[in-house]
Design a protein around this motif. Structure first.
Motif, PDB file in Angstrom:
ATOM      1  N   ALA A  63       0.849  -1.192   0.000  1.00 27.07           N
ATOM      2  CA  ALA A  63       0.000   0.000   0.000  1.00 27.07           C
ATOM      3  C   ALA A  63       0.882   1.238   0.000  1.00 27.07           C
ATOM      4  O   ALA A  63       2.089   1.159   0.267  1.00 27.07           O
ATOM      5  N   ALA A  64       0.278   2.375  -0.321  1.00 29.61           N
ATOM      6  CA  ALA A  64       0.994   3.651  -0.285  1.00 29.61           C
ATOM      7  C   ALA A  64       0.017   4.756   0.080  1.00 29.61           C
ATOM      8  O   ALA A  64      -1.175   4.672  -0.210  1.00 29.61           O
ATOM      9  N   GLN A  65       0.527   5.768   0.756  1.00 34.74           N
ATOM     10  CA  GLN A  65      -0.277   6.942   1.038  1.00 34.74           C
ATOM     11  C   GLN A  65       0.615   8.170   1.087  1.00 34.74           C
ATOM     12  O   GLN A  65       1.811   8.061   1.369  1.00 34.74           O
ATOM     13  N   GLN A  66       0.023   9.325   0.785  1.00 30.32           N
ATOM     14  CA  GLN A  66       0.774  10.578   0.788  1.00 30.32           C
ATOM     15  C   GLN A  66       0.214  11.494   1.866  1.00 30.32           C
ATOM     16  O   GLN A  66      -1.000  11.667   1.974  1.00 30.32           O
ATOM     17  N   ASP A  67       1.126  12.060   2.678  1.00 25.95           N
ATOM     18  CA  ASP A  67       0.723  12.939   3.766  1.00 25.95           C
ATOM     19  C   ASP A  67       1.521  14.231   3.711  1.00 25.95           C
ATOM     20  O   ASP A  67       2.724  14.217   3.417  1.00 25.95           O
ATOM     21  N   ALA A  68       0.855  15.338   4.013  1.00 26.25           N
ATOM     22  CA  ALA A  68       1.564  16.600   4.178  1.00 26.25           C
ATOM     23  C   ALA A  68       2.425  16.502   5.425  1.00 26.25           C
ATOM     24  O   ALA A  68       1.932  16.150   6.498  1.00 26.25           O
ATOM     25  N   GLY A  69       3.721  16.771   5.281  1.00 22.86           N
ATOM     26  CA  GLY A  69       4.618  16.591   6.409  1.00 22.86           C
ATOM     27  C   GLY A  69       5.714  17.625   6.476  1.00 22.86           C
ATOM     28  O   GLY A  69       5.617  18.723   5.928  1.00 22.86           O
ATOM     29  N   GLY A  70       6.804  17.246   7.117  1.00 20.81           N
ATOM     30  CA  GLY A  70       7.835  18.176   7.529  1.00 20.81           C
ATOM     31  C   GLY A  70       7.745  18.281   9.039  1.00 20.81           C
ATOM     32  O   GLY A  70       6.645  18.203   9.624  1.00 20.81           O
TER      33      GLY A  70
END
Length: 320
Positions: A35-42
């Motif tokens: 699976a894969a997911q994209q998150d706003a980060g830093g």
């Protein structure tokens, strides 16, 4: 009338974190991902997200690429975080996180980030002055992108502490080295042990050596030094006390953001006036809870209370 935030986090080099789950993946081979997911980060974005989950009023600022700002904006809306990022031309970098759920480890591939123009730096300074004017705590976290001088954090620490702000710093490399050699240190410093060794230019081969290094930073003006050491736990040192916190065992989903969760726990403990042992319990519970899920999200308060009760807190003293 707008209420001033209790906390402002500063993220100069945010990232869209693409987290890929791949069990027992092999370098140089074709691997299947679950699976894969994209998150706003830093780092500062993550700290703000965790604090918002805890119910703290928080504003985020820093530098954010206009071309792919929407995931960040969606996160801030969902969490109730005030968005004061300076928009700059281009796209915010993408960071790749490869999680092996069977081995319980994470591999990070981080790009350098957008090159910052003189105009963007000028706008950033103006925004920082405005946004931090009434905050109780300012958290500066993460790497510096190209175009930002290594002494940026050190200069901001001196300015903010002179104004009476409680300043937390979580960075690495030249930025941390500059901050630790400056005449004014942050109130809270949260390196991991490898970052601290690099910044100090010396190995810290024992718990005693780490403790003495932390106490020297306290002697020079820091109020709390927290040195994280992965699954071993973390050493927390103030002028009056020193403790080592060992986390409970949890099911690891991803270690991405564990250090940021610890910073958020330390800040929330500061805002609540907790003593050092209770601070260690809360910060460790935040960190342990964060790794049970993907993305910068805390478990519920009852679950965090359960984790905090399972943290082992030991007095830390040098071996004679």
């Amino acid at each position: 009338m707008t209420t001033a935030p209790r906390v402002v986090t500063v993220t100069l080099n945010p990232a869209l974190d693409l987290t890929v789950q791949a069990a027992r993946w092999q370098r140089g081979e074709v691997n299947a991902a679950r699976a894969a997911q994209q998150d706003a980060g830093g780092k500062g974005v993550n700290v703000a997200s965790f604090l918002a989950d805890w119910g703290v009023s928080v504003t985020v600022t820093g530098l954010l690429g206009r071309d792919n700002a929407s995931p960040f904006e969606a996160l801030f809306r969902t969490k109730g975080v005030t968005d004061a990022f300076v928009r700059v031309p281009g796209a915010t970098r993408v960071g790749l996180k490869i999680v092996d759920p069977e081995q319980g480890d994470t591999t990070d591939l981080n790009l350098p980030g957008l090159t910052v123009s003189d105009r963007a730096l000028t706008d950033l300074h103006a925004t920082l002055h405005a946004q931090t004017a009434a905050a109780e705590v300012v958290v500066m976290a993460g790497s510096l992108p190209p175009g930002v001088p290594a002494g940026f954090y050190a200069q901001e620490v001196a300015r903010l502490r002179a104004q009476g702000r409680f300043v937390a710093l979580d960075t690495s490399g030249d930025a941390l080295r500059e901050a630790l050699t400056a005449s004014t240190l942050p109130d809270l410093i949260k390196p991991n042990i490898h970052e601290l060794e690099t910044a100090l230019g010396q190995p810290l081969p024992s718990d005693d050596a780490v403790l003495q290094a932390a106490r020297e930073l306290i002697r020079r003006g820091a109020r709390l030094v927290a040195v994280s050491q992965g699954e071993r736990g973390a050493l927390l040192v103030t002028a009056a006390d020193a403790v080592f916190a060992r986390p409970p065992r949890v099911t690891v989903q991803s270690t991405v953001g564990a250090g940021d969760a610890m910073v958020a726990g330390l800040i929330s403990a500061h805002l609540d006036g907790l003593d050092l042992p209770h601070t260690a319990r809360r910060a460790t519970a935040f960190s342990a809870g964060s790794i049970t899920r993907l993305g910068a999200h805390l478990p519920s308060r009852p679950d965090l209370d359960t984790l905090a009760a399972q943290v082992t807190v030991l007095a830390a003293a040098p071996t004679l």
